[in-house]
Design a protein around this motif. Structure first.
Motif, short mmCIF file in Angstrom:
data_model
loop_
_atom_site.label_atom_id
_atom_site.label_comp_id
_atom_site.label_asym_id
_atom_site.label_seq_id
_atom_site.Cartn_x
_atom_site.Cartn_y
_atom_site.Cartn_z
N GLY A 134 8.15 7.65 7.98
CA GLY A 134 7.59 8.27 6.37
C GLY A 134 8.94 8.82 5.82
N GLY A 135 10.17 9.09 6.52
CA GLY A 135 11.25 9.41 6.13
C GLY A 135 11.83 8.20 5.37
N GLY A 136 13.29 8.35 4.93
CA GLY A 136 14.44 7.53 4.87
C GLY A 136 15.59 6.90 5.30
N TYR A 137 15.00 7.55 6.29
CA TYR A 137 16.72 7.43 7.60
C TYR A 137 15.85 6.32 8.11
CZ TYR A 137 20.33 8.86 9.84
OH TYR A 137 21.84 8.75 10.84
N TRP A 150 15.97 3.68 4.24
CA TRP A 150 15.67 2.90 2.37
C TRP A 150 16.16 1.56 1.90
CZ3 TRP A 150 17.17 3.96 -2.57
CH2 TRP A 150 18.60 5.13 -2.30
N SER A 151 17.35 2.00 1.64
CA SER A 151 17.87 1.31 1.16
C SER A 151 18.44 -0.16 1.27
CB SER A 151 19.23 1.94 -0.11
OG SER A 151 20.39 2.14 1.04
N GLY A 152 18.57 0.12 2.69
CA GLY A 152 19.96 -1.16 3.43
C GLY A 152 21.24 -0.56 3.19
N SER A 153 21.38 0.16 3.56
CA SER A 153 23.25 0.38 3.61
C SER A 153 23.12 1.57 4.85
CB SER A 153 23.08 1.57 2.55
OG SER A 153 23.45 3.06 3.26
N GLY A 157 0.92 -1.13 0.15
CA GLY A 157 0.13 0.14 -0.04
C GLY A 157 0.33 1.16 -0.25
N GLY A 158 2.02 0.91 0.52
CA GLY A 158 3.41 2.26 0.49
C GLY A 158 4.13 2.18 -0.85
N THR A 159 5.05 2.78 -0.68
CA THR A 159 6.49 2.96 -1.75
C THR A 159 7.67 2.56 -0.25
OG1 THR A 159 6.38 5.55 -0.67
CG2 THR A 159 5.80 4.98 -3.28
N PHE A 160 7.25 0.81 -0.30
CA PHE A 160 8.25 0.72 0.61
C PHE A 160 9.61 0.99 0.66
CE2 PHE A 160 9.37 -2.69 3.90
CZ PHE A 160 10.89 -3.43 2.80
N SER A 161 10.44 0.64 -0.10
CA SER A 161 11.80 1.73 -0.83
C SER A 161 12.54 2.93 -0.84
CB SER A 161 11.57 1.17 -2.61
OG SER A 161 11.29 2.06 -2.98
N SER A 162 11.50 4.10 0.34
CA SER A 162 11.52 5.22 0.28
C SER A 162 11.39 5.09 1.85
CB SER A 162 10.32 5.71 -0.53
OG SER A 162 9.47 5.94 -0.29
N ASN A 163 11.10 3.94 2.36
CA ASN A 163 10.78 4.00 4.22
C ASN A 163 12.01 3.38 4.47
OD1 ASN A 163 7.68 3.59 2.49
ND2 ASN A 163 7.81 5.78 3.79
N ASN A 204 9.05 -6.21 -0.96
CA ASN A 204 8.25 -5.12 -0.03
C ASN A 204 9.36 -5.23 1.40
OD1 ASN A 204 8.14 -3.45 -1.83
ND2 ASN A 204 6.02 -3.65 -2.26
N THR A 205 9.64 -5.95 2.00
CA THR A 205 10.19 -6.93 2.86
C THR A 205 11.10 -6.99 4.30
OG1 THR A 205 8.84 -9.36 2.14
CG2 THR A 205 10.00 -9.02 3.85
#
Length: 124
Positions: free
Chosen positions: A100-103, A53-56, A26-32, A77-78
């Motif tokens: 809400g943010g990507g950090y 967001w990137s896993g880094s 339901g959202g943009t998982f890769s940016s969260n 998305n997991t």
């Protein structure tokens, strides 16, 4: 609206391993930024681990360092929480959360969406 569904909990013996999964929709998982929290009976919900967001970038509570690993698969998305060398004090309901943010964030207030939780019980 983001929906999060955790799975993988259960009853395990001390010293064993468990991998929790959290499927997002339901959202943009890769940016969260994503996080795992836990709540034991009679205690407040506490931070366990977080990932950007990137896993880094990842961050862990002191109680989780060296034993738990957070990771994510943006194609699926997991987000995962691998828990090794489990102790009875790890017994809790484990919650997945999306920010809400990507950090990566450690505070509960940084997260906008929460799953329903999955119980992990570690017997001695």
């Amino acid at each position: 609206q983001v929906q999060l569904v955790e799975s993988g909990g259960g009853l395990v013996q001390a010293g064993s391993s468990v991998r929790l999964s959290c499927a997002a929709s339901g959202g943009t998982f890769s940016s969260n930024g994503m996080g795992w929290f836990r709540q034991a009976p009679g205690k407040e919900r506490e931070f366990v681990a977080a990932i950007n967001w990137s896993g880094s970038r990842t961050w862990y509570a002191e109680s989780a360092k060296g034993r738990f690993t957070i990771s994510r698969d943006n194609a699926e998305n997991t987000v995962y929480l691998q828990m090794n060398s489990l102790k009875p004090e790890d017994t809790a309901v484990y919650y997945c959360a999306a920010a809400g943010g990507g950090y990566y964030y450690t505070a509960l207030r940084s997260y906008d969406y929460w799953g329903q939780g999955t119980q992990v019980t570690v017997s001695s």
